[in-house]
Scaffold this motif. Structure first.
Motif, PDB file in Angstrom:
ATOM      1  N   THR A 186      19.889   1.884  11.087  1.00  0.00           N
ATOM      2  CA  THR A 186      19.181   3.101  11.465  1.00  0.00           C
ATOM      3  C   THR A 186      17.866   3.169  10.697  1.00  0.00           C
ATOM      4  N   ALA A 187      16.771   3.107  11.416  1.00  0.00           N
ATOM      5  CA  ALA A 187      15.451   3.200  10.795  1.00  0.00           C
ATOM      6  C   ALA A 187      15.013   4.654  10.809  1.00  0.00           C
ATOM      7  N   ARG A 188      14.883   5.257   9.603  1.00  0.00           N
ATOM      8  CA  ARG A 188      14.484   6.651   9.525  1.00  0.00           C
ATOM      9  C   ARG A 188      12.981   6.781   9.272  1.00  0.00           C
ATOM     10  N   SER A 189      12.348   5.747   8.715  1.00  0.00           N
ATOM     11  CA  SER A 189      10.899   5.756   8.517  1.00  0.00           C
ATOM     12  C   SER A 189      10.358   4.394   8.927  1.00  0.00           C
ATOM     13  N   ALA A 190       9.103   4.403   9.367  1.00  0.00           N
ATOM     14  CA  ALA A 190       8.512   3.151   9.873  1.00  0.00           C
ATOM     15  C   ALA A 190       7.009   3.145   9.619  1.00  0.00           C
ATOM     16  N   LEU A 191       6.495   1.947   9.471  1.00  0.00           N
ATOM     17  CA  LEU A 191       5.063   1.738   9.276  1.00  0.00           C
ATOM     18  C   LEU A 191       4.653   0.533  10.123  1.00  0.00           C
ATOM     19  N   SER A 192       3.665   0.724  11.012  1.00  0.00           N
ATOM     20  CA  SER A 192       3.269  -0.344  11.939  1.00  0.00           C
ATOM     21  C   SER A 192       1.743  -0.429  11.999  1.00  0.00           C
TER      22      SER A 192
ATOM     23  N   LEU B  19      -4.062  -9.897  17.833  1.00  0.00           N
ATOM     24  CA  LEU B  19      -3.326 -11.109  17.447  1.00  0.00           C
ATOM     25  C   LEU B  19      -1.853 -10.826  17.223  1.00  0.00           C
ATOM     26  N   GLY B  20      -1.548  -9.639  16.688  1.00  0.00           N
ATOM     27  CA  GLY B  20      -0.148  -9.337  16.402  1.00  0.00           C
ATOM     28  C   GLY B  20       0.032  -7.890  16.004  1.00  0.00           C
ATOM     29  N   VAL B  21       1.301  -7.503  15.880  1.00  0.00           N
ATOM     30  CA  VAL B  21       1.668  -6.168  15.390  1.00  0.00           C
ATOM     31  C   VAL B  21       2.745  -6.357  14.325  1.00  0.00           C
ATOM     32  N   LEU B  22       2.480  -5.833  13.122  1.00  0.00           N
ATOM     33  CA  LEU B  22       3.420  -5.915  11.997  1.00  0.00           C
ATOM     34  C   LEU B  22       4.071  -4.552  11.808  1.00  0.00           C
ATOM     35  N   THR B  23       5.409  -4.533  11.779  1.00  0.00           N
ATOM     36  CA  THR B  23       6.144  -3.271  11.645  1.00  0.00           C
ATOM     37  C   THR B  23       7.175  -3.399  10.529  1.00  0.00           C
ATOM     38  N   LEU B  24       7.209  -2.383   9.636  1.00  0.00           N
ATOM     39  CA  LEU B  24       8.204  -2.295   8.566  1.00  0.00           C
ATOM     40  C   LEU B  24       9.029  -1.035   8.792  1.00  0.00           C
ATOM     41  N   THR B  25      10.329  -1.139   8.590  1.00  0.00           N
ATOM     42  CA  THR B  25      11.201   0.032   8.745  1.00  0.00           C
ATOM     43  C   THR B  25      12.119   0.154   7.533  1.00  0.00           C
ATOM     44  N   ASN B  26      12.656   1.387   7.340  1.00  0.00           N
ATOM     45  CA  ASN B  26      13.581   1.639   6.234  1.00  0.00           C
ATOM     46  C   ASN B  26      14.528   2.757   6.628  1.00  0.00           C
ATOM     47  N   PRO B  27      15.781   2.687   6.184  1.00  0.00           N
ATOM     48  CA  PRO B  27      16.741   3.755   6.539  1.00  0.00           C
ATOM     49  C   PRO B  27      16.521   5.060   5.782  1.00  0.00           C
ATOM     50  N   ASP B  28      15.584   5.091   4.808  1.00  0.00           N
ATOM     51  CA  ASP B  28      15.311   6.320   4.057  1.00  0.00           C
ATOM     52  C   ASP B  28      14.148   7.077   4.679  1.00  0.00           C
ATOM     53  N   LEU B  29      14.265   8.421   4.651  1.00  0.00           N
ATOM     54  CA  LEU B  29      13.162   9.250   5.109  1.00  0.00           C
ATOM     55  C   LEU B  29      11.987   9.136   4.130  1.00  0.00           C
ATOM     56  N   ASN B  30      10.768   9.265   4.669  1.00  0.00           N
ATOM     57  CA  ASN B  30       9.557   9.308   3.852  1.00  0.00           C
ATOM     58  C   ASN B  30       9.445   8.120   2.896  1.00  0.00           C
ATOM     59  N   TYR B  31       9.934   6.959   3.335  1.00  0.00           N
ATOM     60  CA  TYR B  31       9.933   5.802   2.436  1.00  0.00           C
ATOM     61  C   TYR B  31       8.515   5.251   2.248  1.00  0.00           C
ATOM     62  N   PHE B  32       7.768   5.215   3.323  1.00  0.00           N
ATOM     63  CA  PHE B  32       6.405   4.678   3.251  1.00  0.00           C
ATOM     64  C   PHE B  32       5.410   5.825   3.099  1.00  0.00           C
ATOM     65  N   GLY B  33       4.368   5.573   2.307  1.00  0.00           N
ATOM     66  CA  GLY B  33       3.363   6.589   2.066  1.00  0.00           C
ATOM     67  C   GLY B  33       1.981   6.176   2.542  1.00  0.00           C
ATOM     68  N   ASP B  34       1.049   7.094   2.302  1.00  0.00           N
ATOM     69  CA  ASP B  34      -0.325   6.826   2.725  1.00  0.00           C
ATOM     70  C   ASP B  34      -0.910   5.607   2.018  1.00  0.00           C
ATOM     71  N   GLU B  35      -0.480   5.377   0.779  1.00  0.00           N
ATOM     72  CA  GLU B  35      -0.993   4.210   0.052  1.00  0.00           C
ATOM     73  C   GLU B  35      -0.536   2.914   0.718  1.00  0.00           C
ATOM     74  N   ASP B  36       0.729   2.887   1.192  1.00  0.00           N
ATOM     75  CA  ASP B  36       1.224   1.710   1.928  1.00  0.00           C
ATOM     76  C   ASP B  36       0.433   1.515   3.215  1.00  0.00           C
ATOM     77  N   LEU B  37       0.160   2.624   3.907  1.00  0.00           N
ATOM     78  CA  LEU B  37      -0.595   2.539   5.150  1.00  0.00           C
ATOM     79  C   LEU B  37      -2.003   1.998   4.891  1.00  0.00           C
TER      80      LEU B  37
END
Length: 642
Positions: free
Chosen positions: A170-176, A186-204
């Motif tokens: 279950t992916a609760r947060s995602a960054l693509s 050329l491509g699309v890179l997507t990261l997901t995590n089962p925790d809410l709010n796992y990725f932040g603006d700094e990761d983006l």
């Protein structure tokens, strides 16, 4: 109020209220000023802390970008580059073991070529209907269409997220983020995590900035892979050509060797070669390789099937989905895509190279180009086998060999005329500016093309003449021809070239020139050859002279006394060495004089001229002095000898 002042008041048992009002106001002002100063120090400290935090973030971003650059460059294959991209992004974003990632790779047409899924440190390459659906409908599809990054703090609250019911993760947060080169995806890179709010603006922010480096790594890997594919294709083509060339001169053996070589050298699953029957009504399976073996003596009418369509149209036929093509004739129900390439030599289709796959859309443009090159190589071997058979028969009968050779030259010349005519026509059309204005360089290029086409046309014409003369099929249409008209036409046609070299052309012609008995077209050809040689081998400022007189002489072919016209073309040019004079009228002879070799030629002109003169009942000879000049003489009868 300052602490020291308060201590003094306490020491004297005084209160601030005991002081005079002026002193109270002064002390209150001092106290307010101190409070304001203290507040300023606090604000400046907070600003300094924020600046320090920003600098730390910029430093981390720079360090991470350096890591990305070092980790994603220098890999030998595209697969290694893709895996490195996933590894480094997972590491730098701190994705824990429960997190997952995906990388979709697109070609120049926007089609997905590769899908990489990373789950619990296991990387899988999967290109399935499910992955295609996610790429078009889910978050990946949204990022690909909009060329924008997306940060989902809670996937359940975002309509862009497409959940997979069968997936227990279950992916609760995602960054693509999209990976772009210019506007090309050329491509699309997507990261997901089962925790809410796992990725932040700094990761983006990090991934958006890093995507430029990722795009560079992908482009470099693509170029490297393209070089490898080209090298592999060249090696495949060479090895296949070598295999079929050294095979026996038998079409069946060549077909079997070719299919065997392609099965070993290419990833294509099913390969067939089909030959037409003598009546050209059916295509007969000649050789096959792959898991599906067609029935023995399997055949298909030429009016049916993908192979039949390739044979009829003489064009490559690619069917990405055989179920959607009305012409498809199934050999086996597992076939989902088919590629049929005609093997052509000249105007003849020698057979069909047919390639099939159990995968839909299995063949890429590179596969099609390679298949066409291989079909050409196999057709060359098949054609060579046919020529070898002709040569074997030629050994048994010399006259038959001469006819076969002449026919071959005639066919080859004929086949060359069509493309040359097309090249010349389109070159002339472009020169007119009908498709747009031309710059000086483009005009010069077209002039070069046109000049070389004209030269090739002359060569083809010469080859045709030689072939017809040797085969005895050369036809002359003789009649009374006014010699003065022929001379005028030839001089006008070459006047520009002669003037360009600042040469002097003199005509020593008597009045009332007679008519001659000759083929007018061929007589013009004779004079063009002689006058062309004169201006080509005469330096600038030289002199060319045409003499004409008539007299009686013995016809060298009939032995009878005959009225003849004598024509001489003299020049002050390079002259011919005594050694070269002995070989001058031989086919394909070129003078050994280096200065003479600067002028292009095939060595056929004088040989053809000699034959044309003699076929019309005349004679030809020459006089030459090295570096002084040359005079060619011909005679043409006034009327036919009886």
């Amino acid at each position: 109020m300052h602490d020291k002042l308060r201590q003094q008041l306490d020491h004297h048992n005084l209160n601030i209220d005991d002081l005079p009002p002026a002193w109270q106001n002064f002390l209150q002002t001092v106290d307010d000023t101190y409070a304001h100063y203290h507040q300023q120090l606090t604000v400046e400290k907070q600003i300094g802390e924020r600046i320090q935090q920003d600098m730390s973030r910029q430093k981390r971003l720079f360090e991470n970008l350096v890591i990305v650059a070092q980790s994603t460059t220098g890999h030998a294959t595209l697969e290694e580059t893709l895996q490195s991209i996933l590894d480094v992004t997972i590491m730098l974003t701190g994705t824990n073991e429960r997190g997952r990632s995906s990388l979709f790779i697109y070609d120049a047409n926007g089609e997905i070529t590769t899908v990489i899924l990373a789950r619990e440190q296991v990387i899988n390459y999967q290109l399935t209907e499910k992955s295609r659906r996610f790429a078009s409908q889910g978050l990946t599809g949204w990022v690909a269409r909009n060329r924008r990054a997306a940060l989902l703090q809670d996937t359940s609250q975002d309509e862009r997220w497409l959940a997979s019911p069968e997936d227990i993760h279950t992916a609760r947060s995602a960054l693509s983020v999209p990976i772009l080169s210019g506007f090309r995806l050329l491509g699309v890179l997507t990261l997901t995590n089962p925790d809410l709010n796992y990725f932040g603006d700094e990761d983006l922010s990090f991934l958006e900035v890093a995507s430029t480096q990722l795009a560079l790594a992908l482009r470099n890997a693509e170029l490297h892979n393209e070089q490898i594919r080209q090298a592999e294709h060249q090696a495949t083509l060479y090895r296949t050509l070598r295999t079929v060339v050294i095979a026996e001169f038998d079409a069946t053996i060549i077909a079997h060797e070719a299919v065997k070589a392609l099965a070993d050298l290419t990833p294509w699953p099913m390969i067939n070669i089909l030959f037409p029957n003598e009546e050209q009504t059916i295509l007969q399976l000649e050789a096959t390789a792959g898991p599906v073996i067609p029935p023995e003596n399997w055949q298909i009418p030429i009016q049916q099937g993908i192979s039949g369509r390739a044979y009829r149209t003489k064009q490559t036929q690619y069917v990405p989905l055989t179920a959607e093509d009305d012409d498809y004739v199934a050999i086996h129900d597992i076939v989902r895509s088919e590629l049929a390439v005609p093997m052509i030599r000249g105007d003849h289709v020698l057979g069909i190279l047919n390639i099939e796959s159990n995968q839909a859309k299995a063949f890429k443009p590179d596969d099609i180009r390679l298949a066409e090159s291989l079909a050409e190589a196999i057709s060359l071997a098949l054609d060579n086998a046919q020529l070898h058979g002709a040569l074997i028969n030629a050994k048994e009968e010399a006259e038959r060999a001469n006819r076969a050779k002449s026919e071959f030259v005639s066919v080859a010349s004929h086949e060359l005329k069509n493309p040359m005519t097309s090249i010349a026509g389109y070159s002339d059309l472009l020169m007119t500016g009908v498709v747009g204005p031309l710059n000086e360089q483009q005009t010069n290029f077209l002039k070069t093309i046109r000049a070389n086409v004209a030269r090739m046309q002359t060569i083809v014409s010469d080859l045709t003449d030689v072939s017809q003369i040797e085969s005895g099929k050369f036809h002359l249409d003789c009649a009374d021809v006014p010699i003065i008209e022929v001379i005028d036409e030839v001089v006008r046609s070459l006047q520009h070239q002669i003037e360009t070299k600042k040469q002097h052309l003199e005509l020593a012609l008597p009045e009332n020139l007679p008519t001659v008995w000759a083929d007018r077209t061929r007589l013009s050809q004779i004079m063009v050859n002689l006058l062309s040689n004169a201006y080509k081998y005469t330096p600038e400022g030289g002199t060319i002279t045409i003499h004409i007189n008539d007299h009686q002489e013995t016809n060298p072919h009939t032995g009878e006394l005959q009225e003849m016209v004598h024509i001489a073309v003299a020049d002050t040019g390079l002259g011919i060495t005594p050694e070269d004079q002995q070989k001058l009228f031989q086919k394909f002879f070129r003078a050994s004089d280096e200065q003479a070799r600067k002028s292009p030629g095939t060595g056929l002109g004088l040989n053809i001229t000699k034959n044309l003169v003699e076929l019309q009942g005349g004679d030809i000879w020459f006089e030459s002095e090295y570096r002084q000049g040359t005079t060619f003489h011909i005679t043409v009868p006034k009327h036919p000898a009886h």
